[in-house]
Write a protein that holds these residues in place. Structure first.
Motif, mmCIF file in Angstrom:
data_model
loop_
_atom_site.group_PDB
_atom_site.id
_atom_site.type_symbol
_atom_site.label_atom_id
_atom_site.label_comp_id
_atom_site.label_asym_id
_atom_site.label_seq_id
_atom_site.Cartn_x
_atom_site.Cartn_y
_atom_site.Cartn_z
ATOM 1 N N PHE A 124 5.314 17.349 -2.544
ATOM 2 C CA PHE A 124 6.038 16.099 -2.278
ATOM 3 C C PHE A 124 7.300 16.370 -1.461
ATOM 4 N N ASP A 136 10.323 4.805 5.303
ATOM 5 C CA ASP A 136 9.187 3.997 4.828
ATOM 6 C C ASP A 136 7.894 4.810 4.805
ATOM 7 N N LYS A 138 7.636 8.060 4.505
ATOM 8 C CA LYS A 138 7.737 9.040 3.409
ATOM 9 C C LYS A 138 7.402 8.392 2.069
ATOM 10 N N VAL A 139 7.948 7.199 1.849
ATOM 11 C CA VAL A 139 7.709 6.510 0.580
ATOM 12 C C VAL A 139 6.231 6.173 0.430
ATOM 13 N N THR A 142 4.101 9.562 -0.070
ATOM 14 C CA THR A 142 4.268 10.229 -1.364
ATOM 15 C C THR A 142 3.779 9.333 -2.497
ATOM 16 N N ARG A 143 3.975 8.022 -2.346
ATOM 17 C CA ARG A 143 3.481 7.120 -3.392
ATOM 18 C C ARG A 143 1.954 7.191 -3.489
ATOM 19 N N LEU A 145 0.119 9.663 -2.530
ATOM 20 C CA LEU A 145 -0.260 11.012 -2.971
ATOM 21 C C LEU A 145 -0.090 11.179 -4.475
ATOM 22 N N THR A 146 0.987 10.613 -5.044
ATOM 23 C CA THR A 146 1.143 10.681 -6.501
ATOM 24 C C THR A 146 0.024 9.894 -7.181
ATOM 25 N N ALA A 147 -0.314 8.725 -6.623
ATOM 26 C CA ALA A 147 -1.364 7.901 -7.237
ATOM 27 C C ALA A 147 -2.714 8.624 -7.187
ATOM 28 N N SER A 149 -3.305 11.865 -6.960
ATOM 29 C CA SER A 149 -3.392 13.167 -7.619
ATOM 30 C C SER A 149 -3.020 13.120 -9.100
ATOM 31 N N GLY A 150 -2.377 12.044 -9.544
ATOM 32 C CA GLY A 150 -1.846 12.001 -10.909
ATOM 33 C C GLY A 150 -2.820 11.430 -11.931
#
Lengths: 295, 295
Positions: A124, A136, A138-139, A142-143, A145-147, A149-150
């Protein structure tokens, strides 16, 4: 597209990716043992399929993939962290991957756990520090990518996969597990490339459907190879799914049925690729490559 | 500040934090077993010191801490993930924490590894989805959080700590380990609160120095309690550092020396708090609380 051109493309972007992440790590001041452990597994990486999908998705709509490089590295780092944790004794307990010692065998379990944690966190950071991206972008990246992979994505799929072991599940349940466990990172690859290249929202929507089928193609081919592949090419034992009592396409549908199912997915992938206006892109050739790979 | 007012403050914000993350989890659609495992360790949390520092840092310069809530939850989730992974058999191999079964004992090792991974990943997502924050704020907060918790921060400190085990290290080396392993999350707490409340860059700089000393105060007091604390209050065995052959302040400086060293840190913390214009804030009382805590 000619096989040769695809092969050249794969090789070119594998090398670009490796140069780029090596340069990041050269600048990274962290404890030596941790860096070695992170790089060991990154360097042991195979075909870099996820980053290459990301680049291909970008190139379907835009030029100069440098803007997509941090996302591609981040994605490969997350894929790598998931393999390190998956291989741990408490999970799949694998000593070898792609013919090399797994991270916890090369180092030790504690280092492997921490190397995985570090790759995840640093992925991240790479995107968030990329000077080529707006706040924008980046947000959004990463948002997503977190969704992907998490707990709602890959990690959720890993839990479902563990729960499904040693019991037979339906085709639908198996598809859901694959969609989360391996499909979500593929979806991120396709999403991130198209998004960064300014594809329209409609194009992105179709591409995400395409990515869903591409993920399933990847998985069904994995299952088929586990039954009928050559050990030397695979770098792992054939028949390990049988040994692990895993639900697979060949077990649910028979080998012929699995191949027919794969063909259905390929047609769906083509269809959505066309609707996204990307049927002439490298994604078409990559779809065939995924579907026909022998390792 | 009167002890009672601080205690009321702690209780109030502990409850606010717990309400807020419970509400997040209620809305989160993920596999049930994964959610239970994540929540088990979050709910087993102790005094919520990191979030409370974040709120106090915010309140030193601003009002309405709702803007700081997602960062506070994210921070507590990262702290919790680090405890889950630390407790694993391959790391500290602890069966109990705060008088309760550790995550891998309550569930199993694979679930504990994945619950930790999920908490880490989801922590960033929470900030990135917070409607109260601008894109720039999200980028700054998540970038700082990745830096504090990843290979340059907490995880780097954990690797150094493992390497330092079973050998005696200098005071300076020990301080570096603590600054990374526990100090960086405390630095994030102080940074994030002041940043979100629009403290000036100069104020933030002094506060980060304050946070550095606060982290060391926390650690030296931990070491002192391990020698002289009461097991019942601590919820763990006294003398475990000795057993683990860890380098500690009392071992390097003697108990009297460790107490004197703590006093030096407290003075440095006060000094920087004053320079940051926050000497009348709750951070002052929290500094004393950290320094004098008996569990």
């Amino acid at each position: 597209m000619a096989h040769k051109r695809l092969q050249a493309y794969l090789t070119y972007y594998q090398e670009e990716l490796e140069k780029a992440y090596t340069s990041c790590f050269n600048k990274l001041e962290i404890p030596g043992n941790l860096k070695q452990s992170m790089l060991y597994s990154l360097d042991a990486g195979g075909k870099r399929l996820r980053p290459i999908l990301l680049f291909a998705s970008y190139e379907a709509y835009g030029q100069d993939v440098q803007k997509a490089m941090s996302s591609a590295i981040a994605l490969e780092m997350i894929h790598t962290y998931s393999l390190i944790h998956d291989d741990l004794p408490a999970m799949d307990d694998d000593d070898y991957r792609r013919g090399m010692l797994t991270n916890h065998k090369k180092f030790d379990e504690a280092t492997a756990i921490l190397a995985g944690d570090a790759l995840l966190t640093y992925s991240f950071e790479l995107i968030l520090n990329d000077p080529l991206l707006t706040a924008d972008e980046k947000v959004t990246l990463t948002r997503e990518l977190t969704a992907c992979s998490g707990p709602k994505g890959m990690v959720g799929g890993q839990i479902l996969d563990m729960e499904a072991e040693k019991q037979s599940v339906s085709l639908e349940a198996m598809e859901e597990i694959h969609a989360l466990k391996t499909g979500e990172l593929i979806r991120f690859a396709i999403f991130a490339g198209a998004y960064l290249a300014n594809a329209t929202e409609e194009q992105v929507r179709y591409l995400e459907k395409y990515a869903y089928y591409l993920g399933l193609i990847f998985q069904v081919q994995d299952d088929i190879l586990d039954v009928s592949g050559e050990e030397e090419k695979l770098g792992k034992r054939v028949g390990s799914d049988e040994l692990n009592e895993k639900s697979t396409y060949p077990k649910l549908l028979g080998l012929e049925g699995a191949i027919a199912q794969k063909e259905k997915y390929v047609q769906q992938a083509y269809e959505n690729l066309k609707l996204a206006g990307a049927e002439d892109s490298l994604l078409k050739a990559l779809t065939d490559y995924f579907s026909e790979r022998d390792h």
